[in-house]
Design an enzyme around this catalytic site. Structure first.
Site, PDB file in Angstrom:
ATOM      1  N   ARG A 173     -14.876  12.335  33.251  1.00 57.47           N
ATOM      2  CA  ARG A 173     -15.547  11.072  31.846  1.00 57.47           C
ATOM      3  C   ARG A 173     -14.309   9.896  32.855  1.00 57.47           C
ATOM      4  O   ARG A 173     -13.066  10.593  33.235  1.00 57.47           O
ATOM      5  CB  ARG A 173     -14.727  10.037  30.566  1.00 57.47           C
ATOM      6  CG  ARG A 173     -15.860  11.205  29.300  1.00 57.47           C
ATOM      7  CD  ARG A 173     -16.435  10.527  29.770  1.00 57.47           C
ATOM      8  NE  ARG A 173     -17.056   9.110  29.751  1.00 57.47           N
ATOM      9  CZ  ARG A 173     -17.205   8.542  28.241  1.00 57.47           C
ATOM     10  NH1 ARG A 173     -16.670   9.461  27.040  1.00 57.47           N
ATOM     11  NH2 ARG A 173     -17.134   7.258  28.057  1.00 57.47           N
TER      12      ARG A 173
ATOM     13  N   GLN B  16     -22.894   4.662  19.179  1.00 58.88           N
ATOM     14  CA  GLN B  16     -22.418   4.682  18.273  1.00 58.88           C
ATOM     15  C   GLN B  16     -22.047   4.306  17.259  1.00 58.88           C
ATOM     16  O   GLN B  16     -21.507   3.927  16.471  1.00 58.88           O
ATOM     17  CB  GLN B  16     -21.397   4.059  19.307  1.00 58.88           C
ATOM     18  CG  GLN B  16     -20.710   5.888  20.773  1.00 58.88           C
ATOM     19  CD  GLN B  16     -21.275   4.929  21.744  1.00 58.88           C
ATOM     20  OE1 GLN B  16     -21.973   4.240  21.690  1.00 58.88           O
ATOM     21  NE2 GLN B  16     -21.246   5.858  23.561  1.00 58.88           N
TER      22      GLN B  16
ATOM     23  N   ASP C  32     -10.037   1.461  26.034  1.00 60.05           N
ATOM     24  CA  ASP C  32     -10.539   2.595  26.448  1.00 60.05           C
ATOM     25  C   ASP C  32      -9.687   2.278  28.295  1.00 60.05           C
ATOM     26  O   ASP C  32      -8.738   3.222  28.340  1.00 60.05           O
ATOM     27  CB  ASP C  32     -11.971   2.753  27.177  1.00 60.05           C
ATOM     28  CG  ASP C  32     -13.075   3.110  26.575  1.00 60.05           C
ATOM     29  OD1 ASP C  32     -13.663   2.098  25.680  1.00 60.05           O
ATOM     30  OD2 ASP C  32     -13.309   4.365  25.979  1.00 60.05           O
TER      31      ASP C  32
ATOM     32  N   LYS D  21     -16.554  -0.855  25.560  1.00 59.66           N
ATOM     33  CA  LYS D  21     -17.528  -1.116  25.639  1.00 59.66           C
ATOM     34  C   LYS D  21     -18.564  -1.399  26.210  1.00 59.66           C
ATOM     35  O   LYS D  21     -18.591  -2.954  25.773  1.00 59.66           O
ATOM     36  CB  LYS D  21     -18.487  -0.043  23.874  1.00 59.66           C
ATOM     37  CG  LYS D  21     -19.638   0.495  24.394  1.00 59.66           C
ATOM     38  CD  LYS D  21     -20.221   1.584  24.907  1.00 59.66           C
ATOM     39  CE  LYS D  21     -18.921   2.943  25.050  1.00 59.66           C
ATOM     40  NZ  LYS D  21     -19.468   3.416  25.701  1.00 59.66           N
TER      41      LYS D  21
END
Lengths: 372, 372
Positions: free
Chosen positions: B97, B210, B251, B262
């Site tokens: 990722r 999510q 993140d 996000k």
């Protein structure tokens, strides 16, 4: 506009039976192209409420045709009190969707026209004529929105030396939301026809995905380059210079320039402002509410079924299926529209030209004396 | 946190077999609760890449455990060049990722620890210990984020005379994104445990939902009142005073306070600013990137498969099915994150306290001398 190389409108009188109105059932798009007959005012109410047809101008057209169908029913059923029957039809239509102002406008125009007619035969004739007039006027209005909006895209194209003009739109203010051309899409279709390179970022527009289902479908059918994005993506695209202009539609605009449109429009307007991207709203003047000053306080916002949030429909192995997205014991809320304050709107593209989103701007194109 | 009245973490060593790591497969939530074994570094990479586990802290924990599994594999396969084998494992993990900084941090910490160990036995022992340390530290960090964030909610509750505190969150920065407690959710869980009335507006967070799948699920399992909304709705809610505070995760945060989170977070931050709603970002200091000054220019934004936009998964008659949302001939783009500039962030809630989202603010809690 074109579907599979053939020209269509979104609503029309049955070519063989003028007691029947035909529509494209938008619920099954893009996965199935289904034409439905509407024969009664109850079916018209159902078509609006269940969103077989949607989009403020098309809702107006459907309501107008439904009032025509009401006169046919009054005639067929030989009702004693025609006025009361038609009033009930109007009441039912007005209750079918709360936010779109065209609905009121179309029903009231029909009531006025039908009211002047004496006999039931005359009422049927005048109601059909009025419905058809409303449709023809809508086509011309949408065409003119394109004529006035086109120079915005031409200018960007020139500035980019012929490079692709990237337009972001939200929900569906396309031809399938009107009778033809669309509002937000009209300048885009006209630019495309003139050979200007355009590319549309299509917000999917949860919960009902009118962007992913309808805007993408009509652009694909008509051959306009486009890319579907989630509603979350527009801000990022604007931060990175990937959007040249936003053009959206509206369900109701106050005479001061506040814009009610599909939920999420406000967020895109904020991002446009933050990144210096022009944010235009395309609208027929029929969606201007001449009674409302403060959009945030006054425009009623429809709340729809939670199931539109908790479930979604799509294609699975050739069949349209609904799937559940959320845990069974989680609540969901479903506000259908939001209001973008006039201060975030660069301009309004109307059938009479472009104006500022302000009382003064709107009055400059639509002085009170010229209003019906 | 609790699932069906039982305490769980999001990752743990198999109680009967310490050569196996166990995780909750987040892909099938909320419709099915599936625990999976992870036995090799390849399975660890797969779990991160395919998002069986996601959320920056949990990705870090998964990567740390995967490096432990790599030492087991090196031992079992009796590889000649252990250093090269472990380097390859690290490289594969780092490529799984691109956006989460914890991944780098966890892998590098493992490499340093394993590098100091001489024998393969010693490497296995130190790798397990490091993975477990990283998990325990993460739990404590998340607990402390809650301790520091709690007074924000207490203050709003007092101001509202005990009325419900409405919190909006985006994506899942819940306990299922960390090892326990969560980041954005930690103050919420702690307020809930203290009897403060809270209600969470859960952004569904397209394309991977999510929020609708994970945040709603964990709040429901733990008994915290919440309502799922589409990503488009938050602006409207804030305009109408229905959101008291936004708390999101991140993140990667630059040392200047720019926040990668996000996709769509930026839009909510804009709406919060426009409506005077405080917008907080909860983060462990491990997600601070000490090398990056300009988040918009420097943070790499992952682009994922278009199919995450064109298709969605849900429950249909008891089975998890994928349905297609868009026309077959429409393209889709899928940017996974966006960057919220520091100017839109009211404050950062960290394990050491709350600070301004600025170089100075961050340095006040994390002076360079105290960093590992």
């Amino acid at each position: 506009m074109k579907i599979n190389q053939q020209y269509y409108r979104s609503i029309w009188l049955h070519p063989q039976d003028k007691k029947v109105v035909q529509i494209i059932d938008q619920r099954s798009l893009p996965h199935a192209f289904v034409i439905r007959d509407v024969k009664t005012v109850a079916e018209g109410v159902y078509a609006i409420k269940e969103m077989l047809v949607r989009g403020a101008p098309l809702i107006g057209a459907m309501a107008a045709y439904s009032m025509y169908l009401a006169t046919l029913e009054a005639h067929q059923q030989q009702v004693a009190d025609v006025a009361a029957f038609l009033q009930q039809a109007a009441t039912n239509l007005l209750a079918s969707r709360p936010t779109a102002v065209n609905l009121h406008w179309a029903v009231q125009r029909q009531q006025a026209a039908i009211g002047l007619a004496k006999s039931i035969d005359e009422k049927m004739t005048v109601a059909l004529q009025t419905a058809q007039d409303i449709c023809e006027e809508d086509v011309e209005i949408c065409r003119m929105i394109g004529v006035h909006g086109l120079p915005l895209l031409t200018a960007i194209s020139k500035q980019k030396k012929g490079d692709t003009v990237n337009i972001l739109t939200h929900c569906n203010a396309g031809w399938i939301a009107t009778v033809d051309w669309g509002t937000a899409t009209s300048p885009i279709y006209q630019a495309h026809e003139k050979g200007i390179k355009v590319h549309v970022w299509v917000d999917e527009t949860r919960p009902r995905n009118q962007g992913a289902r309808l805007t993408a479908w009509e652009l694909a059918e008509h051959g306009v380059p486009h890319t579907v994005i989630v509603d979350n993506a527009g801000g990022h695209l604007m931060q990175h210079g990937l959007v040249d202009i936003c053009i959206v539609g509206t369900d109701r605009t106050t005479y001061t320039g506040d814009v009610a449109n599909k939920i999420g429009t406000y967020l895109k307007a904020l991002a446009a402002k933050d990144n210096g991207v022009p944010f235009y709203v395309a609208l027929p003047s029929t969606t201007i509410d001449w009674q409302m000053r403060d959009g945030l306080k006054e425009i009623p916002i429809e709340q729809r079924r939670a199931s539109e949030v908790t479930h979604i429909q799509g294609l699975h192995e050739g069949e349209i299926k609904q799937v559940q997205l959320t845990p069974t014991n989680s609540a969901a809320a479903n506000f259908a529209f939001d209001v973008t304050p006039a201060r975030l709107v660069t301009g309004l593209i109307t059938e009479r030209g472009i104006c500022a989103a302000s009382e003064q701007g709107i009055a400059s194109l639509f002085p009170k004396t010229t209003l019906a």
